[in-house]
Scaffold this active site. Structure first.
Site, mmCIF file in Angstrom:
data_model
loop_
_atom_site.group_PDB
_atom_site.id
_atom_site.type_symbol
_atom_site.label_atom_id
_atom_site.label_comp_id
_atom_site.label_asym_id
_atom_site.label_seq_id
_atom_site.Cartn_x
_atom_site.Cartn_y
_atom_site.Cartn_z
ATOM 1 N N PRO A 21 30.627 33.201 34.046
ATOM 2 C CA PRO A 21 30.183 33.628 32.708
ATOM 3 C C PRO A 21 30.992 32.898 31.642
ATOM 4 C CG PRO A 21 30.430 35.519 34.162
ATOM 5 C CD PRO A 21 31.009 34.346 34.893
ATOM 6 N N ASP A 49 44.444 30.804 46.906
ATOM 7 C CA ASP A 49 45.490 31.773 47.226
ATOM 8 C C ASP A 49 45.179 32.638 48.439
ATOM 9 O OD1 ASP A 49 48.081 32.581 46.608
ATOM 10 O OD2 ASP A 49 47.402 34.378 45.554
#
Length: 265
Positions: free
Chosen positions: A59, A124
């Protein structure tokens, strides 16, 4: 038993637990990035530096300033919404990079990539990565990557900076020179059968000159250097400098006994 012991000393020992570090060529290939934050920005820059075609799904309100800038500059394609499974239906996608703060969504995307056999990196989350991003030093064509296999990214950055301080000055420029020389040599001796000779001579050239000497080599110097290729010899940098503007070695007057003719200082 004796032969086995000799081979153990002769051949490198296997060190398991590492990664296969390769230079992945993604020029002109489509890479999908899910997310638009700081981590995504770093991934995007790495891909653009490798001339990839980057599409970002996020977005607009979640784009950080760097990613928003690259969208505005049309450096990347932006899809203004959240990820949808159908986004992976594009057969042109070569790689997926996920950098969103939603572990469940990240794992879902990872599983979808596995089903479609698309290499993916989930930021990660080392277990959900087909490959890792290391800490990279860049100087023109020179790229040096330090990887801790996902165990210590910050330490990888520290090691990379240390290595960079130990590199020769203008290393990238010297490598550019070697690259241009290789192109000229291949044009002069294009036959595939000449491959071993070309490689052997280029090795001798690389060993013969210092970084500074390589950086200072002009196109004229390279053309004169190539005159020595048929004989397999490599002249000193002083010989090449003496040949500037006067490539007729018989007219030069300082003797270099290793080549059997007179050359100028």
């Amino acid at each position: 038993m004796a032969e086995t012991q000799q081979n153990q000393q002769k051949f490198p020992a296997v060190q398991g637990g590492g990664s296969l570090i390769v230079a992945w060529q993604v020029k002109g290939k489509k890479i999908l990035v899910v997310g638009g934050g700081e981590v995504a920005a770093g991934r995007i820059l790495n891909c653009l530096n490798a001339d990839a075609l980057v599409t970002v799904i996020s977005p607009a309100a979640r784009l950080n300033p760097e990613v928003a800038y690259r969208v505005a500059e049309k450096q990347i394609t932006h899809i203004d919404r959240n990820f949808e499974p159908a986004d992976l239906d594009d057969p042109a996608i070569n790689m997926v990079l996920v950098a969103v703060d939603d572990p469940a969504a990240s794992t879902t995307i990872w599983k979808l990539c596995k089903e479609k056999r698309i290499p993916a990196n989930i930021a990660d989350v080392p277990p959900e990565c087909d490959f890792y991003f290391g800490s990279v030093h860049r100087d023109g064509p020179l790229q040096i990557m330090v990887s801790t296999n996902g165990k210590g990214p910050r330490l990888a950055s520290t090691i990379r900076k240390f290595i960079a301080t130990k590199l020769p000055r203008d290393a990238g420029s010297a490598i550019e020179t070697v690259g241009r020389l290789r192109v000229k040599l291949r044009q002069m001796a294009p036959d595939p059968k000449d491959g071993p000779k070309r490689m052997g001579w280029m090795t001798s050239v690389s060993d013969a000159y210092s970084w500074d000497e390589m950086c200072g080599m002009t196109d004229e110097d390279m053309n004169n250097l190539l005159r020595y290729y048929p004989s397999g010899k490599v002249p000193s940098i002083d010989v090449l400098k003496a040949m500037r503007g006067n490539p007729d070695v018989s007219q030069l007057d300082v003797f270099d006994g290793s080549f059997g003719f007179s050359v100028g200082a």
